[in-house]
Motif scaffolding. Structure first.
Motif, PDB file in Angstrom:
ATOM      1  N   ILE A   1       0.834  -1.205   0.000  1.00  0.00           N
ATOM      2  CA  ILE A   1       0.000   0.000   0.000  1.00  0.00           C
ATOM      3  C   ILE A   1       0.865   1.249   0.000  1.00  0.00           C
TER       4      ILE A   1
ATOM      5  N   GLU B   1       1.847   2.756  -3.386  1.00  0.00           N
ATOM      6  CA  GLU B   1       0.806   3.179  -4.335  1.00  0.00           C
ATOM      7  C   GLU B   1       0.202   4.515  -3.905  1.00  0.00           C
ATOM      8  N   ARG B   2       0.036   5.377  -4.860  1.00  0.00           N
ATOM      9  CA  ARG B   2      -0.472   6.720  -4.563  1.00  0.00           C
ATOM     10  C   ARG B   2      -1.993   6.765  -4.551  1.00  0.00           C
TER      11      ARG B   2
ATOM     12  N   ARG C   1      -5.542   1.542  -6.434  1.00  0.00           N
ATOM     13  CA  ARG C   1      -4.408   0.640  -6.611  1.00  0.00           C
ATOM     14  C   ARG C   1      -3.964   0.049  -5.269  1.00  0.00           C
ATOM     15  N   GLN C   2      -4.453   0.610  -4.173  1.00  0.00           N
ATOM     16  CA  GLN C   2      -4.123   0.091  -2.842  1.00  0.00           C
ATOM     17  C   GLN C   2      -5.069  -1.034  -2.407  1.00  0.00           C
TER      18      GLN C   2
ATOM     19  N   TYR D   1      -3.929  -4.787  -2.317  1.00  0.00           N
ATOM     20  CA  TYR D   1      -3.059  -5.105  -1.182  1.00  0.00           C
ATOM     21  C   TYR D   1      -3.864  -5.209   0.105  1.00  0.00           C
TER      22      TYR D   1
END
Length: 132
Positions: A29, A32-33, A37-38, A41
């Protein structure tokens, strides 16, 4: 019923696995910005890791609540009785193939026991009338 030791080690293993998964999730995590996209995870590492941490804590707590039974003492080793050591003529039972000392428990008190004489007999394994 599971023993406290099994619960204890299972709980520690589950908690350790959960801690590793949480650390992997955090590491994923943190790189990732964007939140979308987090999420992978979070779903694949952090949530199962937290569940394993809770399960490990429950197992360790259950192990702490179980009474610890002391180990059962081992039964005493049987004492080996020394062979009888009486002197006298060797005895045998009629039709028998073994030579016995007079105080051998296999012939002691038996009226039918007779002297072995010159008969070719094997030594009794209980009283060992002569060395093999």
């Amino acid at each position: 019923m599971p023993t406290a030791r099994i619960l204890w080690w299972s709980g520690l293993a589950a908690a350790a696995g959960g801690a590793v998964l949480c650390a992997l999730g955090w590491y994923g995590i943190s790189g990732e910005r964007f939140a979308e996209r987090q999420l992978p995870y979070l779903a694949s590492c952090t949530v199962p890791g937290a569940a394993l941490l809770v399960a490990g804590a429950v197992l360790v707590g259950a192990a702490a609540l179980l009474p610890v039974r002391p180990p059962e003492p081992e039964p005493p080793a049987p004492r080996e009785t020394p062979p009888p050591s009486s002197d006298g003529p060797f005895l045998r039972v009629p039709g028998g193939t073994l030579a016995h000392r007079p105080d051998c428990p296999l012939v002691a008190g038996k009226e039918e026991a007779v002297e072995a004489g010159d008969a070719q007999l094997a030594p009794c394994p209980v009283c060992e009338p002569w060395p093999p």
